[in-house]
Design a protein around this motif. Structure first.
Motif, PDB file in Angstrom:
ATOM      1  N   GLU A  25      31.917  43.284  38.524  1.00 26.21           N
ATOM      2  CA  GLU A  25      32.000  41.875  39.122  1.00 26.21           C
ATOM      3  C   GLU A  25      32.123  41.964  40.649  1.00 26.21           C
ATOM      4  O   GLU A  25      31.506  41.062  41.381  1.00 26.21           O
ATOM      5  CB  GLU A  25      33.316  40.939  38.575  1.00 26.21           C
ATOM      6  N   THR A  26      32.464  43.227  41.238  1.00 24.54           N
ATOM      7  CA  THR A  26      32.308  43.184  42.481  1.00 24.54           C
ATOM      8  C   THR A  26      31.057  44.161  43.017  1.00 24.54           C
ATOM      9  O   THR A  26      31.080  44.277  44.362  1.00 24.54           O
ATOM     10  CB  THR A  26      33.560  44.016  43.073  1.00 24.54           C
ATOM     11  N   ALA A  27      30.323  44.546  42.297  1.00 25.99           N
ATOM     12  CA  ALA A  27      29.044  45.199  42.496  1.00 25.99           C
ATOM     13  C   ALA A  27      28.003  44.076  43.239  1.00 25.99           C
ATOM     14  O   ALA A  27      27.942  42.893  42.982  1.00 25.99           O
ATOM     15  CB  ALA A  27      28.397  45.946  41.444  1.00 25.99           C
ATOM     16  N   GLU A  28      27.002  44.776  44.068  1.00 24.99           N
ATOM     17  CA  GLU A  28      26.099  43.680  44.559  1.00 24.99           C
ATOM     18  C   GLU A  28      24.851  43.511  43.447  1.00 24.99           C
ATOM     19  O   GLU A  28      23.627  44.064  43.590  1.00 24.99           O
ATOM     20  CB  GLU A  28      25.510  44.392  45.783  1.00 24.99           C
ATOM     21  N   LEU A  29      25.268  42.851  42.589  1.00 24.61           N
ATOM     22  CA  LEU A  29      24.250  42.417  41.466  1.00 24.61           C
ATOM     23  C   LEU A  29      24.024  41.160  41.324  1.00 24.61           C
ATOM     24  O   LEU A  29      24.717  40.104  41.871  1.00 24.61           O
ATOM     25  CB  LEU A  29      24.835  43.051  40.233  1.00 24.61           C
ATOM     26  N   ASP A  30      22.787  40.775  40.778  1.00 30.48           N
ATOM     27  CA  ASP A  30      22.294  39.303  40.592  1.00 30.48           C
ATOM     28  C   ASP A  30      22.846  38.554  39.746  1.00 30.48           C
ATOM     29  O   ASP A  30      23.122  37.260  39.848  1.00 30.48           O
ATOM     30  CB  ASP A  30      20.684  39.269  40.632  1.00 30.48           C
ATOM     31  N   ALA A  31      23.233  38.954  38.441  1.00 29.28           N
ATOM     32  CA  ALA A  31      23.640  38.262  37.692  1.00 29.28           C
ATOM     33  C   ALA A  31      24.814  39.263  36.375  1.00 29.28           C
ATOM     34  O   ALA A  31      24.233  40.423  36.388  1.00 29.28           O
ATOM     35  CB  ALA A  31      22.788  37.938  36.631  1.00 29.28           C
ATOM     36  N   VAL A  32      25.857  38.652  36.277  1.00 24.23           N
ATOM     37  CA  VAL A  32      26.895  39.579  35.379  1.00 24.23           C
ATOM     38  C   VAL A  32      27.271  38.800  34.325  1.00 24.23           C
ATOM     39  O   VAL A  32      27.731  37.576  34.602  1.00 24.23           O
ATOM     40  CB  VAL A  32      27.950  40.111  36.392  1.00 24.23           C
ATOM     41  N   ASP A  33      27.356  39.134  33.179  1.00 25.95           N
ATOM     42  CA  ASP A  33      27.948  38.631  31.910  1.00 25.95           C
ATOM     43  C   ASP A  33      28.957  39.507  31.298  1.00 25.95           C
ATOM     44  O   ASP A  33      28.525  40.542  30.512  1.00 25.95           O
ATOM     45  CB  ASP A  33      26.776  38.173  30.997  1.00 25.95           C
ATOM     46  N   VAL A  34      30.106  39.473  31.248  1.00 22.39           N
ATOM     47  CA  VAL A  34      31.025  40.361  30.808  1.00 22.39           C
ATOM     48  C   VAL A  34      31.669  39.690  29.679  1.00 22.39           C
ATOM     49  O   VAL A  34      31.900  38.385  29.465  1.00 22.39           O
ATOM     50  CB  VAL A  34      32.253  40.653  31.763  1.00 22.39           C
ATOM     51  N   GLY A  35      31.727  40.345  28.583  1.00 22.39           N
ATOM     52  CA  GLY A  35      32.124  40.046  27.130  1.00 22.39           C
ATOM     53  C   GLY A  35      33.098  40.902  26.495  1.00 22.39           C
ATOM     54  O   GLY A  35      33.139  42.111  26.583  1.00 22.39           O
ATOM     55  N   PRO A  36      33.618  40.555  25.067  1.00 17.61           N
ATOM     56  CA  PRO A  36      34.708  41.426  24.513  1.00 17.61           C
ATOM     57  C   PRO A  36      33.673  42.506  23.818  1.00 17.61           C
ATOM     58  O   PRO A  36      34.460  43.683  23.540  1.00 17.61           O
ATOM     59  CB  PRO A  36      35.402  40.339  23.674  1.00 17.61           C
ATOM     60  N   PHE A  37      32.488  42.469  23.457  1.00 21.50           N
ATOM     61  CA  PHE A  37      31.688  43.258  22.772  1.00 21.50           C
ATOM     62  C   PHE A  37      30.555  43.821  23.546  1.00 21.50           C
ATOM     63  O   PHE A  37      29.657  44.637  22.858  1.00 21.50           O
ATOM     64  CB  PHE A  37      31.338  42.764  21.398  1.00 21.50           C
ATOM     65  N   GLY A  38      30.364  43.339  24.854  1.00 14.01           N
ATOM     66  CA  GLY A  38      29.397  43.993  25.649  1.00 14.01           C
ATOM     67  C   GLY A  38      29.051  43.262  26.881  1.00 14.01           C
ATOM     68  O   GLY A  38      29.559  42.300  27.040  1.00 14.01           O
ATOM     69  N   ASN A  39      28.506  43.819  27.846  1.00 11.01           N
ATOM     70  CA  ASN A  39      28.472  43.458  29.165  1.00 11.01           C
ATOM     71  C   ASN A  39      26.960  43.771  29.509  1.00 11.01           C
ATOM     72  O   ASN A  39      26.508  44.791  29.467  1.00 11.01           O
ATOM     73  CB  ASN A  39      29.439  44.258  30.091  1.00 11.01           C
ATOM     74  N   THR A  40      26.561  42.773  30.250  1.00  9.57           N
ATOM     75  CA  THR A  40      25.255  42.853  30.942  1.00  9.57           C
ATOM     76  C   THR A  40      25.361  42.459  32.273  1.00  9.57           C
ATOM     77  O   THR A  40      25.849  41.804  32.903  1.00  9.57           O
ATOM     78  CB  THR A  40      24.245  41.962  30.180  1.00  9.57           C
ATOM     79  N   ALA A  41      24.252  43.385  33.065  1.00 12.49           N
ATOM     80  CA  ALA A  41      24.378  42.856  34.551  1.00 12.49           C
ATOM     81  C   ALA A  41      22.662  43.128  35.012  1.00 12.49           C
ATOM     82  O   ALA A  41      22.179  43.921  34.433  1.00 12.49           O
ATOM     83  CB  ALA A  41      25.121  44.017  35.400  1.00 12.49           C
ATOM     84  N   GLU A  42      22.159  42.588  36.032  1.00 16.91           N
ATOM     85  CA  GLU A  42      20.892  42.548  36.371  1.00 16.91           C
ATOM     86  C   GLU A  42      20.978  42.544  38.081  1.00 16.91           C
ATOM     87  O   GLU A  42      21.973  42.153  38.818  1.00 16.91           O
ATOM     88  CB  GLU A  42      20.240  41.364  36.448  1.00 16.91           C
ATOM     89  N   GLY A  43      20.091  43.432  38.492  1.00 19.17           N
ATOM     90  CA  GLY A  43      20.050  43.577  40.020  1.00 19.17           C
ATOM     91  C   GLY A  43      18.973  44.562  40.265  1.00 19.17           C
ATOM     92  O   GLY A  43      18.150  45.022  39.427  1.00 19.17           O
ATOM     93  N   GLY A  44      18.507  44.840  41.604  1.00 19.30           N
ATOM     94  CA  GLY A  44      17.654  45.856  42.030  1.00 19.30           C
ATOM     95  C   GLY A  44      18.224  46.878  41.773  1.00 19.30           C
ATOM     96  O   GLY A  44      19.104  47.379  41.374  1.00 19.30           O
ATOM     97  N   ALA A  45      17.067  47.873  41.776  1.00 19.93           N
ATOM     98  CA  ALA A  45      17.321  49.348  41.092  1.00 19.93           C
ATOM     99  C   ALA A  45      18.624  50.176  42.055  1.00 19.93           C
ATOM    100  O   ALA A  45      19.368  50.610  41.371  1.00 19.93           O
ATOM    101  CB  ALA A  45      16.041  50.139  41.453  1.00 19.93           C
ATOM    102  N   ASP A  46      18.730  49.980  43.363  1.00 23.48           N
ATOM    103  CA  ASP A  46      19.645  50.462  44.180  1.00 23.48           C
ATOM    104  C   ASP A  46      21.087  49.932  43.808  1.00 23.48           C
ATOM    105  O   ASP A  46      21.959  50.866  43.556  1.00 23.48           O
ATOM    106  CB  ASP A  46      19.245  50.596  45.733  1.00 23.48           C
TER     107      ASP A  46
END
Length: 79
Positions: A25-46
């Motif tokens: 949640e504090t990373a410089e990512l474009d989208a974050v979805d945190v859930g009880p059974f899995g988490n996803t995040a999107e952003g540039g490669a770096d």
């Protein structure tokens, strides 16, 4: 990217899961979805690679015994 940390505890979030959430949640990512059974995040490669490094280091330090991680590369034309 998609990730989960183990061991699971359905009654109370373990320390490593709370650390994972804070890292993502504090990373410089474009989208974050945190859930009880899995988490996803999107952003540039770096940004994603920096977040993965912090995620692995900090969750293992916080007691995770396994981190399952999948990273997919999506070309700009695929979005």
């Amino acid at each position: 990217m998609e990730f989960t940390t183990e061991p699971f505890d359905l009654d109370e979030a373990p320390a490593h899961a709370l650390v994972a959430r804070q890292v993502i949640e504090t990373a410089e990512l474009d989208a974050v979805d945190v859930g009880p059974f899995g988490n996803t995040a999107e952003g540039g490669a770096d940004s994603v690679l920096t977040a993965v490094d912090a995620l692995l280091r900090k969750t293992l330090e916080a007691g995770a015994t396994r981190v399952s991680l999948q990273v997919n590369v999506i070309e700009e034309s695929d979005r």
